[in-house]
Design a protein around this motif. Structure first.
Motif, short mmCIF file in Angstrom:
data_model
loop_
_atom_site.label_atom_id
_atom_site.label_comp_id
_atom_site.label_asym_id
_atom_site.label_seq_id
_atom_site.Cartn_x
_atom_site.Cartn_y
_atom_site.Cartn_z
N TRP A 36 35.10 -46.75 -98.17
CA TRP A 36 34.38 -48.02 -98.19
C TRP A 36 35.28 -49.15 -97.68
O TRP A 36 34.86 -49.98 -96.86
CB TRP A 36 33.89 -48.32 -99.60
N ARG B 182 34.42 -51.28 -94.33
CA ARG B 182 34.02 -52.68 -94.49
C ARG B 182 35.10 -53.65 -93.98
O ARG B 182 34.79 -54.74 -93.52
CB ARG B 182 33.71 -52.98 -95.95
N ARG C 99 33.34 -55.17 -90.90
CA ARG C 99 32.82 -56.49 -91.29
C ARG C 99 33.93 -57.53 -91.46
O ARG C 99 33.64 -58.70 -91.65
CB ARG C 99 32.05 -56.36 -92.60
N GLU D 150 32.75 -55.75 -104.12
CA GLU D 150 31.75 -54.76 -103.73
C GLU D 150 31.98 -53.44 -104.47
O GLU D 150 31.02 -52.79 -104.92
CB GLU D 150 31.79 -54.53 -102.23
#
Length: 216
Positions: free
Chosen positions: A103, A107, A111, A121
């Motif tokens: 993850w 991310r 992102r 998150e």
């Protein structure tokens, strides 16, 4: 009077409308059914839990907490859910540490999220704080600064028509939403805008030189 026979059903003893015990519509004896309950599907809560988890994991990795929440929503008893989740963890189908690392990599690269946003998150997905911290710590200060710079460089060209103060405020707001602290955001925005201003000045000087060379 009509010669047709009555269509009303007669129960035992000729009483009209009587129903047999347990027949459809007898509210006193009809079994209570809960839509989506495990016993409605397969009768074995552990089998139901295994099926739910396997289907959920087919689409994308899930944390243990995400699967536990899903089982609770489907009405799986706690003891059956715990048994299945323990077994899935034992064989590696549930691996929160691996989930957290993947993850963070996805991310942060895709992102541009800062460590603070990544930690939030992972917490929301039920990852243990220590496990989440270990994964997030793989992102160091230089990684975070480079990601912030890429975000600003990608967004800044669309703000050329704005005055510098407005562009700076909007770019810093964008970085704040990605989890970056104010000090880092301000420094990165200043660097990128300074570089853009220098490039614009160089372009203008070249244009001026080109015009001068064409004069008689």
């Amino acid at each position: 009077m009509s010669g047709f026979p009555s269509t009303r059903r007669r129960g035992p003893g000729g009483r009209p409308g009587a129903r047999r015990p347990g027949s459809r519509g007898d509210d006193a004896t009809a079994p209570e059914m809960v839509p989506g309950a495990p016993d409605d599907e397969m009768g074995d809560p552990e089998s139901v839990a295994r099926g739910i988890c396997l289907r959920a994991l087919t689409g994308a990795p899930k944390t243990r907490q995400q699967l536990a929440d899903l089982l609770a929503q489907r009405g799986v008893p706690d003891d059956a859910a715990e048994t299945v989740l323990d077994r899935f963890t034992e064989v590696g189908l549930i691996d929160d540490a691996a989930f957290a690392r993947a993850w963070v990599n996805s991310r942060q690269a895709g992102r541009g999220l800062a460590r603070r946003a990544l930690s939030a998150e992972l917490r929301a997905k039920g990852v243990d704080p220590e496990v989440a911290a270990e994964a997030v710590n793989e992102v160091d200060d230089e990684d975070e600064r480079a990601a912030a710079r890429r975000l600003v460089e990608r967004r800044a060209p669309g703000m050329r028509r704005l005055d510098r103060a407005t562009a700076s405020r909007r770019l810093m707001g964008m970085l704040a939403r990605k989890g970056y602290n104010g000090g880092l955001a301000a420094a990165v925005v200043r660097e990128v805008l300074d570089h853009a201003d220098s490039a614009d000045d160089a372009d203008q000087a070249f244009d001026d030189l080109d015009v001068d060379s064409q004069l008689p």
